[in-house]
Design an enzyme around this catalytic site. Structure first.
Site, mmCIF file in Angstrom:
data_model
loop_
_atom_site.group_PDB
_atom_site.id
_atom_site.type_symbol
_atom_site.label_atom_id
_atom_site.label_comp_id
_atom_site.label_asym_id
_atom_site.label_seq_id
_atom_site.Cartn_x
_atom_site.Cartn_y
_atom_site.Cartn_z
ATOM 1 N N SER A 141 43.740 38.162 41.631
ATOM 2 C CA SER A 141 44.543 38.458 41.684
ATOM 3 C C SER A 141 45.133 39.159 41.080
ATOM 4 O O SER A 141 45.636 38.932 40.145
ATOM 5 C CB SER A 141 45.308 38.291 43.394
ATOM 6 O OG SER A 141 45.895 39.959 43.379
ATOM 7 N N TYR A 154 51.637 34.329 47.939
ATOM 8 C CA TYR A 154 50.797 34.965 47.472
ATOM 9 C C TYR A 154 50.357 35.017 46.318
ATOM 10 O O TYR A 154 49.676 34.437 45.575
ATOM 11 C CB TYR A 154 50.807 36.317 47.409
ATOM 12 C CG TYR A 154 49.590 36.897 47.917
ATOM 13 C CD1 TYR A 154 48.491 36.426 48.412
ATOM 14 C CD2 TYR A 154 49.189 37.786 46.056
ATOM 15 C CE1 TYR A 154 46.916 36.780 48.504
ATOM 16 C CE2 TYR A 154 48.147 38.623 46.702
ATOM 17 C CZ TYR A 154 46.766 38.240 47.379
ATOM 18 O OH TYR A 154 45.877 38.670 47.404
#
Length: 269
Positions: A141, A154
């Site tokens: 990401s 995350y």
């Protein structure tokens, strides 16, 4: 890498980037083993790609279930006979600071976003060694490059994917198996809408946060898929998806400690 007639194992194929990848790979003549925990979404993706020239198999899979992951290679081999490309795309989002996120939620996210990447790689690596050209593609990401506040869990998972992928690439450099780590920026998928929030959070505030994040997700998943596949075909070790990912990766390298002081001010404006 030549993708025509390659057998691709793809997790998270039921929506978003995963579905877009399935469609783009099918258009290139790949044979697909598509996996997702969402039966409805997976069925829809299979319906969209099965008219293509390649074979398609459907695998209802919880990537956090190690037993299920360990049995998947046999299922794929019975249908396809080989595996050339593994794309670890499945993932979930979880908002909240480290102190807000429960231990159970933190572990839940890590099992899906990171542990599953390791387990899938361990399961399919022996099969990838059996073909003349193979590649592992792990979807990290933008938050595997930068670490904003409120994304401790995350970021931990996506930085872990990045580190694992880079080390694995170095370990496999003398083999025919390549490793690509992908850092998508703001891709217009449902990940923000479906993100889990911390227990006890104000629902209205959570909804405002989701809408704010959703506004920053602008790149169509179809375009993201084309960028990722181009990187695979070019044997890239790292693929940055979107102008935001490219820009922020440069800022992070220039200001590895203090970049958030700049970005935080810009976001407030």
């Amino acid at each position: 890498m030549i993708l025509r007639d390659a057998v691709v194992v793809l997790t998270g194929a039921g929506s978003g980037i995963g579905r877009a990848l399935a469609l783009a790979l099918a258009a290139r003549g790949c044979h697909l083993a598509l996996a997702d925990i969402n039966a409805e979404g997976l069925n829809e993706t299979v319906r969209m790609v099965e008219a293509g020239p390649g074979r398609v198999s459907m695998h209802l899979l919880d990537v956090a279930n190690r037993v299920a992951v360990a049995s998947l290679p046999d299922e794929v081999m019975r249908f396809h006979g080989q595996v050339n490309l593994l794309i670890n795309n499945a993932g979930v989002a979880l908002g909240g600071t480290f102190e807000q996120v429960s231990e159970a939620d933190f572990d839940w996210l890590m099992r899906i976003n990171f542990d599953s990447v390791v387990c899938m790689t361990r399961a399919f690596l022996p099969l990838l060694h059996q073909v003349s050209e193979a590649r592992i593609v792990n979807i990290s990401s933008l938050f595997g490059l930068i670490a904003p506040p409120g994304q401790a869990a995350y970021c931990a998972s996506k930085f872990a994917v990045r580190g694992f992928s880079n080390a694995l690439r170095h370990e496999l450099q003398d083999t025919h198996i390549g490793v690509t780590v992908v850092h998508p920026g703001g891709v217009n998928t449902s990940i923000a809408k479906s993100a889990k929030g911390p227990a006890g959070a104000d629902p209205e505030e959570e909804e405002r946060n989701r809408k704010a994040v959703q506004k920053m997700l602008r790149l169509p998943p179809e375009r993201a898929a084309e960028i990722i596949i181009d990187g695979i075909e070019r044997n890239r070790g790292r693929v940055l998806v979107g102008s935001d990912a490219k820009l922020l990766s440069v800022i992070e390298r220039l200001m590895p400690v203090n970049y958030w002081k700049l970005l935080g001010r810009l976001l407030k404006k």
